[in-house]
Design a protein around this motif. Structure first.
Motif, PDB file in Angstrom:
ATOM      1  N   HIS A  13       0.833  -1.202   0.000  1.00  0.00           N
ATOM      2  CA  HIS A  13       0.000   0.000   0.000  1.00  0.00           C
ATOM      3  C   HIS A  13       0.870   1.255   0.000  1.00  0.00           C
ATOM      4  O   HIS A  13       0.590   2.234  -0.724  1.00  0.00           O
TER       5      HIS A  13
ATOM      6  N   LYS B  99       2.405   1.809  -3.410  1.00  0.00           N
ATOM      7  CA  LYS B  99       1.442   2.220  -4.421  1.00  0.00           C
ATOM      8  C   LYS B  99       0.940   3.646  -4.216  1.00  0.00           C
ATOM      9  O   LYS B  99       0.820   4.419  -5.188  1.00  0.00           O
ATOM     10  N   HIS B 100       0.659   4.021  -2.971  1.00  0.00           N
ATOM     11  CA  HIS B 100      -0.004   5.302  -2.713  1.00  0.00           C
ATOM     12  C   HIS B 100       0.932   6.388  -2.192  1.00  0.00           C
ATOM     13  O   HIS B 100       0.566   7.573  -2.210  1.00  0.00           O
TER      14      HIS B 100
END
Length: 486
Positions: free
Chosen positions: A355, A358-359
């Motif tokens: 996560h 990705k973010h």
């Protein structure tokens, strides 16, 4: 697809009409492919006493007992590692959808068998006569598989249905009573005559008992299909069948109890559902007696490995497809138990780092607020380093504050979510941010009860984002469930 060298095991549900089920079993044996010895598909026939109404095929007859009987029989076959279930009962096929979401084994559909036979062997036929019970007619079982846009379904007229079809099966001198000649066959012949007069090109029996006396009907020249033989041949021809049971998430609960409730709430909140039935299926094994993970990792407590494994095995036995453990520290033990489980544990730590990548791709320094056991185990260190990121953990002074916020007399495990525990956690967070942390991971599942995910903190002229691994795990579980249902 199943290995063609591995014999398939078919479980045959008996007891719902002894004569019809026995006829299907006999025709299954005849339909088996000519293989030698152990290559021969295996048939398991099982029946138990089953009490039903005198006329279970009546329009308003309750099928509750039949539903539970079939469910229990399929569960028994699951325990015997059967590959698929043969269910020679048209009444039972009216409620297959109710069973499908609750069982793991596929049921060979008698209606699919008839559909494929008609399409392949009788391509030009469009007017189908059906001999079945009032209940099956009311449930439109045949209309659902042979839609009106392509076929016309014909039934005997009301009086013929009552006096001939239903009586041929259920009367004192009917087939269910063992009377296979005389009145029963004469009544069925009258029903077939009624259908042919209406223009039926084929006649499909919707009782497993009718094919037992099919020779008498064929001798009269009626175009009646042996639906039991068609079903048997179809069943043995299926090398593999899809399993339609709804995806189920298994949750290791009790580590800790409040974190489990919080995690289940996050599953619900992250599910886009318009009604109850669209939510994710869950099974929680709440086991607060699993020994404390941190105490063991610090060298002072009993090993929780067996208790964690036992809990996971219970979830496995409860038909879970994946396991979620809403406890960061427990992930230090996942590598010990995963090789002995048949379903995967979704790794909350790996999902959290993915996560971040990705973010928050521009942030490279991750701060960890977690128990001392999690910190010392190195489980977060390993997964963060493999992702090319840097991990910061609190110094001894601030780690003591974190442990107090979790385990202290006014900590979150004692039921506190305000006051000193929150202030101590914020002091530890601020220390990590000043040392360079750009993302803070709440690496204990109780900590999100004190701070909220994605809450931004301005520290030393920069913004630090807080992440909740249980929220990320919940989203992953929902995503896996949706992918499976697609």
């Amino acid at each position: 697809m199943q290995d063609q060298n591995t014999p398939r095991r078919l479980g045959v549900v008996g007891g719902l009409g002894a004569l019809g089920a026995a006829d299907v079993f006999f025709k299954l044996v005849k339909a088996l492919p000519g293989r030698k010895g152990q290559e021969q598909p295996e048939l398991l026939f099982e029946q138990h006493p089953f009490h039903e109404d005198d006329i279970p095929g009546e329009r308003s007859a309750s099928q509750n007992g039949r539903k539970l009987y079939v469910f229990d029989m399929i569960r028994r076959f699951e325990a015997r590692q059967v590959d698929a279930v043969v269910l020679p009962c048209f009444l039972s096929h009216t409620f297959l959808d109710e069973l499908a979401s609750e069982i793991r084994l596929p049921i060979v559909s008698i209606m699919d068998a008839l559909y494929h036979h008609v399409v392949q062997r009788h391509a030009g036929v469009r007017r189908l006569g059906v001999l079945t019970s009032d209940h099956v007619r009311a449930k439109a079982l045949f209309e659902r598989r042979f839609p009106g846009t392509d076929w016309e379904i014909l039934y005997p007229r009301a009086e013929v249905q009552r006096e001939c079809v239903m009586a041929a099966i259920y009367a004192a001198d009917g087939i269910k009573a063992g009377c296979l000649q005389g009145g029963s066959t004469e009544r069925l012949a009258a029903a077939c005559r009624d259908l042919t007069e209406q223009g039926a090109e084929l006649i499909l029996p919707g009782f497993a008992e009718i094919p037992i006396v099919i020779d008498a009907l064929l001798d009269c020249g009626f175009p009646v299909l042996d639906t039991n033989l068609i079903y048997a041949r179809y069943a043995v021809s299926q090398d593999a069948m899809p399993r339609t049971r709804q995806f189920k998430v298994g949750v290791v609960g009790g580590v800790g109890p409040a974190a489990t409730v919080d995690f289940v709430d996050k599953i619900v909140r992250n599910t886009a559902a318009r009604r109850d039935q669209e939510h994710v299926k869950l099974v929680v094994e709440q086991n607060p007696q699993i020994p404390d993970r941190t105490e063991h990792l610090l060298g002072d407590g009993p090993d929780p490995t067996v208790a964690l494994y036992s809990t996971c095995k219970k979830l496995e036995a409860a038909d879970a497809d994946i396991i979620a453990i809403p406890c960061n520290t427990a992930h230090a033990f996942v590598e010990r138990i995963q090789p002995y489980l048949s379903i995967p544990v979704v790794n909350m730590l790996s999902e959290t780092v993915a996560h971040i990548r990705k973010h928050f791709a521009d942030r490279k320094v991750v701060g960890l607020l977690a128990t001392s056991g999690t910190v010392r185990s190195g489980v977060y260190h390993d997964v963060v380093m493999r992702a090319g990121l840097q991990l910061l953990v609190p110094d001894d002074e601030h780690q003591d504050l974190v442990m107090g916020a979790i385990y202290g007399p006014a900590g979150v495990k004692a039921g506190f979510t305000e006051g000193a525990c929150v202030q101590d956690l914020l002091r530890a967070l601020t220390s990590l941010a000043r040392r360079g942390a750009e993302v803070i991971v709440l690496g204990c599942t109780e900590l999100p009860l004190l701070l909220h995910e994605d809450e931004a903190f301005a520290v030393a002229g920069k913004t630090v984002v807080v992440l909740d691994p249980t929220e990320i795990l919940a989203r992953k579980c929902v995503s896996l469930s949706r992918q499976s249902d697609a």
